[in-house]
Design a protein around this motif. Structure first.
Motif, PDB file in Angstrom:
ATOM      1  N   GLU A  25       0.722  -1.883   0.144  1.00  0.00           N
ATOM      2  CA  GLU A  25       0.107  -0.125   0.191  1.00  0.00           C
ATOM      3  C   GLU A  25       0.884   1.060   0.080  1.00  0.00           C
ATOM      4  OE1 GLU A  25      -3.848  -1.344   2.212  1.00  0.00           O
ATOM      5  OE2 GLU A  25      -2.445  -0.871   3.936  1.00  0.00           O
ATOM      6  N   LEU A  26       1.428   1.513   0.307  1.00  0.00           N
ATOM      7  CA  LEU A  26       2.702   2.207   0.837  1.00  0.00           C
ATOM      8  C   LEU A  26       3.339   2.638  -0.422  1.00  0.00           C
ATOM      9  CD1 LEU A  26       4.753   1.583   3.917  1.00  0.00           C
ATOM     10  CD2 LEU A  26       3.213   3.574   3.986  1.00  0.00           C
ATOM     11  N   PHE A  27       3.617   1.206  -1.192  1.00  0.00           N
ATOM     12  CA  PHE A  27       4.324   1.519  -2.561  1.00  0.00           C
ATOM     13  C   PHE A  27       3.322   1.863  -3.466  1.00  0.00           C
ATOM     14  CE2 PHE A  27       4.350  -0.304  -6.889  1.00  0.00           C
ATOM     15  CZ  PHE A  27       5.282   0.058  -7.590  1.00  0.00           C
ATOM     16  N   ALA A  28       2.473   1.774  -3.878  1.00  0.00           N
ATOM     17  CA  ALA A  28       0.815   2.095  -5.002  1.00  0.00           C
ATOM     18  C   ALA A  28       0.539   3.348  -4.260  1.00  0.00           C
ATOM     19  CB  ALA A  28      -0.293   1.269  -4.304  1.00  0.00           C
ATOM     20  N   GLY A  29       0.689   4.110  -3.147  1.00  0.00           N
ATOM     21  CA  GLY A  29       0.197   5.123  -2.658  1.00  0.00           C
ATOM     22  C   GLY A  29       1.472   6.046  -3.261  1.00  0.00           C
ATOM     23  N   GLY A  30       2.702   5.619  -3.267  1.00  0.00           N
ATOM     24  CA  GLY A  30       3.551   6.867  -2.995  1.00  0.00           C
ATOM     25  C   GLY A  30       4.015   7.125  -4.804  1.00  0.00           C
ATOM     26  N   TYR A  31       3.142   5.905  -5.302  1.00  0.00           N
ATOM     27  CA  TYR A  31       3.292   6.009  -7.303  1.00  0.00           C
ATOM     28  C   TYR A  31       1.936   7.111  -7.404  1.00  0.00           C
ATOM     29  CZ  TYR A  31       3.832   3.719 -11.797  1.00  0.00           C
ATOM     30  OH  TYR A  31       4.069   3.998 -13.091  1.00  0.00           O
ATOM     31  N   LEU A  32       1.162   6.381  -6.922  1.00  0.00           N
ATOM     32  CA  LEU A  32      -0.120   7.053  -7.597  1.00  0.00           C
ATOM     33  C   LEU A  32       0.273   9.027  -7.027  1.00  0.00           C
ATOM     34  CD1 LEU A  32      -2.657   5.206  -6.645  1.00  0.00           C
ATOM     35  CD2 LEU A  32      -1.999   6.052  -8.435  1.00  0.00           C
ATOM     36  N   ARG A  33       0.588   9.549  -6.213  1.00  0.00           N
ATOM     37  CA  ARG A  33       0.718  10.182  -5.591  1.00  0.00           C
ATOM     38  C   ARG A  33       1.566  11.803  -7.113  1.00  0.00           C
ATOM     39  NH1 ARG A  33       0.771  12.124  -0.730  1.00  0.00           N
ATOM     40  NH2 ARG A  33       1.750  14.023  -0.799  1.00  0.00           N
ATOM     41  N   GLY A  34       2.785  10.796  -7.808  1.00  0.00           N
ATOM     42  CA  GLY A  34       2.827  11.542  -8.803  1.00  0.00           C
ATOM     43  C   GLY A  34       2.505  12.131  -9.765  1.00  0.00           C
ATOM     44  N   HIS A  35       1.238  10.562 -10.146  1.00  0.00           N
ATOM     45  CA  HIS A  35       0.211  10.878 -10.886  1.00  0.00           C
ATOM     46  C   HIS A  35      -0.804  11.705 -10.771  1.00  0.00           C
ATOM     47  CE1 HIS A  35       1.405   7.649 -13.582  1.00  0.00           C
ATOM     48  NE2 HIS A  35       2.388   6.748 -12.622  1.00  0.00           N
ATOM     49  N   ILE A  36      -1.084  11.144  -8.859  1.00  0.00           N
ATOM     50  CA  ILE A  36      -2.563  12.712  -9.311  1.00  0.00           C
ATOM     51  C   ILE A  36      -1.644  14.202  -9.663  1.00  0.00           C
ATOM     52  CG2 ILE A  36      -3.604  13.425  -7.415  1.00  0.00           C
ATOM     53  CD1 ILE A  36      -3.511  10.037  -6.158  1.00  0.00           C
TER      54      ILE A  36
END
Length: 86
Positions: A25-36
């Motif tokens: 979940e930390l990985f996915a959240g961090g990855y999404l931050r940039g896309h958002i």
């Protein structure tokens, strides 16, 4: 709700889960931050105010970078996106 407010809401949802998040979940959240953030900036540059347009930009951005992720990581990112964008 404005694009900026929506971006802040999404990032807050990610941040609120940090204390209890799994490594995935930390990985996915961090990855999404940039896309958002990138989608929100694109909307601002284009004077786009529709939340649906921002959601589409995030989804397209994730799809465009699918090859950067392992299949299981791609699934994690998509699941996290569906969870926070609902």
């Amino acid at each position: 709700m404005t694009i900026q407010e929506y971006e802040e809401k999404l990032l807050l949802l990610i941040d609120d889960g940090i204390d209890t998040a799994t490594d995935d979940e930390l990985f996915a959240g961090g990855y999404l931050r940039g896309h958002i953030s990138l989608a929100a900036a694109d909307c601002e540059l284009e004077n786009e105010a529709q939340l649906s347009a921002m959601k589409e930009k995030v989804e397209q951005s994730i799809a465009d970078t699918k090859s950067e992720l392992s299949p299981s990581d791609y699934v994690l990112v998509c699941q996290m996106w569906r969870k926070i964008s609902a």
